[in-house]
Design a protein around this motif. Sequence first.
Motif, mmCIF file in Angstrom:
data_model
loop_
_atom_site.group_PDB
_atom_site.id
_atom_site.type_symbol
_atom_site.label_atom_id
_atom_site.label_comp_id
_atom_site.label_asym_id
_atom_site.label_seq_id
_atom_site.Cartn_x
_atom_site.Cartn_y
_atom_site.Cartn_z
ATOM 1 N N TYR A 243 0.818 -1.228 0.000
ATOM 2 C CA TYR A 243 0.000 0.000 0.000
ATOM 3 C C TYR A 243 0.849 1.276 0.000
ATOM 4 O O TYR A 243 0.640 2.185 -0.810
ATOM 5 C CB TYR A 243 -0.940 -0.021 1.219
ATOM 6 N N SER A 256 -4.880 2.129 -3.786
ATOM 7 C CA SER A 256 -5.207 2.489 -2.390
ATOM 8 C C SER A 256 -6.415 1.648 -1.989
ATOM 9 O O SER A 256 -6.999 0.943 -2.816
ATOM 10 C CB SER A 256 -5.488 3.986 -2.260
ATOM 11 N N THR A 257 -6.824 1.748 -0.748
ATOM 12 C CA THR A 257 -7.828 0.798 -0.248
ATOM 13 C C THR A 257 -9.231 0.999 -0.815
ATOM 14 O O THR A 257 -10.038 0.077 -0.850
ATOM 15 C CB THR A 257 -7.945 0.881 1.293
ATOM 16 N N LYS A 258 -9.565 2.252 -1.169
ATOM 17 C CA LYS A 258 -10.920 2.618 -1.645
ATOM 18 C C LYS A 258 -11.999 2.333 -0.582
ATOM 19 O O LYS A 258 -13.134 2.034 -0.896
ATOM 20 C CB LYS A 258 -11.282 1.873 -2.959
ATOM 21 N N PHE A 259 -11.608 2.473 0.678
ATOM 22 C CA PHE A 259 -12.596 2.276 1.760
ATOM 23 C C PHE A 259 -13.466 3.522 1.971
ATOM 24 O O PHE A 259 -14.511 3.449 2.622
ATOM 25 C CB PHE A 259 -11.888 1.980 3.098
ATOM 26 N N SER A 260 -12.988 4.672 1.481
ATOM 27 C CA SER A 260 -13.564 5.951 1.926
ATOM 28 C C SER A 260 -15.073 6.124 1.693
ATOM 29 O O SER A 260 -15.751 6.652 2.583
ATOM 30 C CB SER A 260 -12.792 7.121 1.314
ATOM 31 N N GLU A 296 -3.085 6.274 7.905
ATOM 32 C CA GLU A 296 -4.048 7.098 7.149
ATOM 33 C C GLU A 296 -5.402 7.132 7.864
ATOM 34 O O GLU A 296 -6.085 8.157 7.838
ATOM 35 C CB GLU A 296 -4.220 6.569 5.727
ATOM 36 N N TYR A 356 -14.950 10.041 -7.615
ATOM 37 C CA TYR A 356 -13.753 9.689 -6.838
ATOM 38 C C TYR A 356 -12.510 10.309 -7.473
ATOM 39 O O TYR A 356 -12.415 10.437 -8.702
ATOM 40 C CB TYR A 356 -13.577 8.161 -6.767
ATOM 41 N N ASN A 359 -6.136 10.608 -3.353
ATOM 42 C CA ASN A 359 -5.707 11.650 -2.412
ATOM 43 C C ASN A 359 -4.724 12.597 -3.085
ATOM 44 O O ASN A 359 -4.841 13.813 -2.961
ATOM 45 C CB ASN A 359 -5.072 10.996 -1.186
ATOM 46 N N ASP A 390 -17.366 10.023 -1.563
ATOM 47 C CA ASP A 390 -16.986 9.756 -0.166
ATOM 48 C C ASP A 390 -17.050 11.038 0.661
ATOM 49 O O ASP A 390 -16.356 11.157 1.676
ATOM 50 C CB ASP A 390 -15.582 9.137 -0.087
ATOM 51 N N ASP A 392 -17.244 13.665 3.196
ATOM 52 C CA ASP A 392 -17.304 13.575 4.650
ATOM 53 C C ASP A 392 -16.976 14.974 5.167
ATOM 54 O O ASP A 392 -15.953 15.552 4.794
ATOM 55 C CB ASP A 392 -16.251 12.558 5.114
ATOM 56 N N ASN A 399 -9.201 18.870 5.098
ATOM 57 C CA ASN A 399 -8.130 18.777 4.113
ATOM 58 C C ASN A 399 -8.018 20.051 3.279
ATOM 59 O O ASN A 399 -6.921 20.472 2.940
ATOM 60 C CB ASN A 399 -8.375 17.577 3.183
HETATM 61 C C1 LIG Z 1 -8.887 18.430 -0.786
HETATM 62 C C2 LIG Z 1 -9.195 17.087 -0.190
HETATM 63 C C3 LIG Z 1 -10.503 16.736 0.103
HETATM 64 C C4 LIG Z 1 -10.794 15.486 0.681
HETATM 65 N N1 LIG Z 1 -12.088 15.154 0.952
HETATM 66 C C5 LIG Z 1 -12.378 13.949 1.539
HETATM 67 C C6 LIG Z 1 -13.718 13.581 1.848
HETATM 68 O O1 LIG Z 1 -14.665 14.341 1.649
HETATM 69 N N2 LIG Z 1 -13.925 12.346 2.384
HETATM 70 C C7 LIG Z 1 -12.897 11.474 2.657
HETATM 71 O O2 LIG Z 1 -13.143 10.368 3.132
HETATM 72 N N3 LIG Z 1 -11.631 11.825 2.408
HETATM 73 C C8 LIG Z 1 -11.320 13.017 1.860
HETATM 74 N N4 LIG Z 1 -10.023 13.339 1.586
HETATM 75 C C9 LIG Z 1 -8.951 12.436 2.054
HETATM 76 C C10 LIG Z 1 -8.461 11.392 1.046
HETATM 77 O O3 LIG Z 1 -8.200 12.002 -0.176
HETATM 78 C C11 LIG Z 1 -9.461 10.241 0.847
HETATM 79 O O4 LIG Z 1 -9.856 9.720 2.105
HETATM 80 C C12 LIG Z 1 -8.813 9.098 0.070
HETATM 81 O O5 LIG Z 1 -8.342 9.574 -1.167
HETATM 82 C C13 LIG Z 1 -9.827 8.007 -0.133
HETATM 83 O O6 LIG Z 1 -9.311 6.963 -0.915
HETATM 84 P P1 LIG Z 1 -8.929 5.582 -0.234
HETATM 85 O O7 LIG Z 1 -10.037 5.103 0.609
HETATM 86 O O8 LIG Z 1 -8.429 4.681 -1.290
HETATM 87 O O9 LIG Z 1 -7.740 6.067 0.726
HETATM 88 P P2 LIG Z 1 -6.506 5.253 1.316
HETATM 89 O O10 LIG Z 1 -5.267 5.916 0.851
HETATM 90 O O11 LIG Z 1 -6.616 3.827 1.064
HETATM 91 O O12 LIG Z 1 -6.594 5.525 2.894
HETATM 92 C C14 LIG Z 1 -7.314 4.657 3.785
HETATM 93 C C15 LIG Z 1 -8.326 5.480 4.523
HETATM 94 O O13 LIG Z 1 -7.650 6.448 5.320
HETATM 95 C C16 LIG Z 1 -8.408 7.669 5.347
HETATM 96 N N5 LIG Z 1 -7.606 8.760 4.770
HETATM 97 C C17 LIG Z 1 -6.603 8.665 3.879
HETATM 98 N N6 LIG Z 1 -6.096 9.880 3.615
HETATM 99 C C18 LIG Z 1 -6.812 10.765 4.353
HETATM 100 C C19 LIG Z 1 -6.762 12.178 4.517
HETATM 101 N N7 LIG Z 1 -5.887 12.954 3.888
HETATM 102 N N8 LIG Z 1 -7.667 12.743 5.342
HETATM 103 C C20 LIG Z 1 -8.578 11.999 6.012
HETATM 104 N N9 LIG Z 1 -8.654 10.665 5.896
HETATM 105 C C21 LIG Z 1 -7.777 10.054 5.080
HETATM 106 C C22 LIG Z 1 -9.671 7.415 4.529
HETATM 107 O O14 LIG Z 1 -10.697 7.054 5.393
HETATM 108 C C23 LIG Z 1 -9.260 6.267 3.626
HETATM 109 O O15 LIG Z 1 -10.351 5.500 3.192
HETATM 110 C C24 LIG Z 1 -9.724 14.588 0.990
HETATM 111 C C25 LIG Z 1 -8.411 14.949 0.675
HETATM 112 C C26 LIG Z 1 -8.148 16.182 0.091
HETATM 113 C C27 LIG Z 1 -6.725 16.537 -0.223
#
Ligand SMILES: Cc1cc2nc3c(=O)[nH]c(=O)nc-3n(C[C@H](O)[C@H](O)[C@H](O)COP(=O)(O)OP(=O)(O)OC[C@H]3O[C@@H](n4cnc5c(N)ncnc54)[C@H](O)[C@@H]3O)c2cc1C
Length: 452
Positions: A243, A256-260, A296, A356, A359, A390, A392, A399
């Motif tokens: 990861y 990435s995990t795509k859990f968001s 994360e 989607y 990050n 996603d 939130d 962020n």
């Molecule tokens: C401008 C901006 C806006 C964003 N808006 C949101 C939003 O509305 N909702 C949201 O869930 N995330 C948001 N994020 C954070 C992050 O981009 C996403 O959580 C992430 O891209 C989701 O993909 P993933 O589940 O594959 O993440 P992964 O990289 O697999 O991370 C695992 C989990 O960790 C958490 N996480 C990871 N990075 C962040 C971060 N920077 N801040 C908070 N949690 C994080 C998420 O819950 C995510 O599912 C934002 C980031 C930026 C820069």
Amino acid sequence: MNLKPNKATGLYVFENDLRLEDNRLFNQACLHAVTSNTALICLYCFQPWQFRTVKIRKTVIKKANKRNAVMGSARYGFLWQSLNELKHQLQLKGISLLVRIGGTEQVVSALQKQHQFDHIYHNQSVGFYENQQWLKLKKKFPNLTFYTAHSNSLFELNDLPFKVSEMPKHFTPFRKAVEQLSWPLSEPVIDCYLYHKVNELNHWSQIPSVADGQRKVKVYIGGAKAAQEHLGDYFASKLPSSYKRVRNQLLGWQNSTKFSPWLALGCVSPRQIMQQLKTYEANHGANESTYWIFFELLWREFFYWNALKQGAKLFQTELASIETKNSIALLNLWSQGQTGVPLIDACMHQLNHTGYLSNRGRQIAASFLIHEMGVDWRLGAGYFEQVLIDYDVASNWGNWQYIAGVGADPRGGRHFNVEKQQQTHDPDGKFIKQWSKHESTVSSISWKDLFD
Ligand SMILES: Cc1cc2nc3c(=O)[nH]c(=O)nc-3n(C[C@H](O)[C@H](O)[C@H](O)COP(=O)(O)OP(=O)(O)OC[C@H]3O[C@@H](n4cnc5c(N)ncnc54)[C@H](O)[C@@H]3O)c2cc1C
């Protein structure tokens, strides 16, 4: 336990906790119903402000603390599927999901007058405006007992080693303070059957439904069942072990995990994810990558409690507004992927098409809007709120603040060099090529007739 109670004394209001598994509050509500031989009514409200075609951008500029958003179709589709699944799971327990179009305050007040509930259960949101509705209800009905819980955080409020009002301003000291804490194990849903016929007006049939074929991204199907399947697939693969190395890649759904999206709607809890992560580590070994998934999730936790701490300030700025006369025109160019900068446009096309964006893509696009185009960060955050599958409140606005340098960033903002980012994360231009082909229009659901 099979019960057929007549009177409903409890109301459970679902918000961003659309699951039954690992939902202590729902278990508490069921237990109460079982032991008192009463029924439980379950409710979900579609808030009109999320769908009305309002002058979102002007409103955000003039009144930063009044958020308004027209929900994009990808976000709506995911929500609809999640509710559909919840409805199904509740039916298996004999409970109907009552769906109403209207603000929580109005809908709950009307139901309360009719049913005279003894107690109401709702997830404790960290969103300031979401909470205002509950504060008003508590004032209106002082004799009613409100049970709440933070159902979407890893840690319990009372287990945090600081008061939320005194939590560290920056991520690193926060992480160091909480990293070693334990959290409660996830809790299975209790076995009960609570048949109760609800003769209430239900708006479910008036809500636009989403056909499977309309899904933009295959991996994203809303609901707790799909969340568990995705979690199972992810941890059955070797992806967690790599990861950290691939998480910043722009292209590909496996980086990435795509859990968001599921986390955002509470279809899955961070505790359920951590449980699976720990099992994976026990079976395949822990490494820097598996730790980084936890890392994360701690970022998410940081923004979660930070939103509660900041209240309405999350939507404001300490700096003088950097809004320019033509900021709406600039925002439109950016949001429609028409800036003329290929990497930014590709990011926005992907976001608009799927709901989607990775990050890294979000960071680059947000930095460009704020630092290159000179547009007020709140406009960008408001746009993301509309379209992100996603979305939130805590993670999005936190962020954006971070990148704008008005929030938790000790370095005073993040300015990404687009050229450098492209060389690092899309050196052969594959991401740009893939997403430049797509049209960049976000359709929103037509709710006009319902709300006008
Ligand atoms: C401008 C901006 C806006 C964003 N808006 C949101 C939003 O509305 N909702 C949201 O869930 N995330 C948001 N994020 C954070 C992050 O981009 C996403 O959580 C992430 O891209 C989701 O993909 P993933 O589940 O594959 O993440 P992964 O990289 O697999 O991370 C695992 C989990 O960790 C958490 N996480 C990871 N990075 C962040 C971060 N920077 N801040 C908070 N949690 C994080 C998420 O819950 C995510 O599912 C934002 C980031 C930026 C820069």
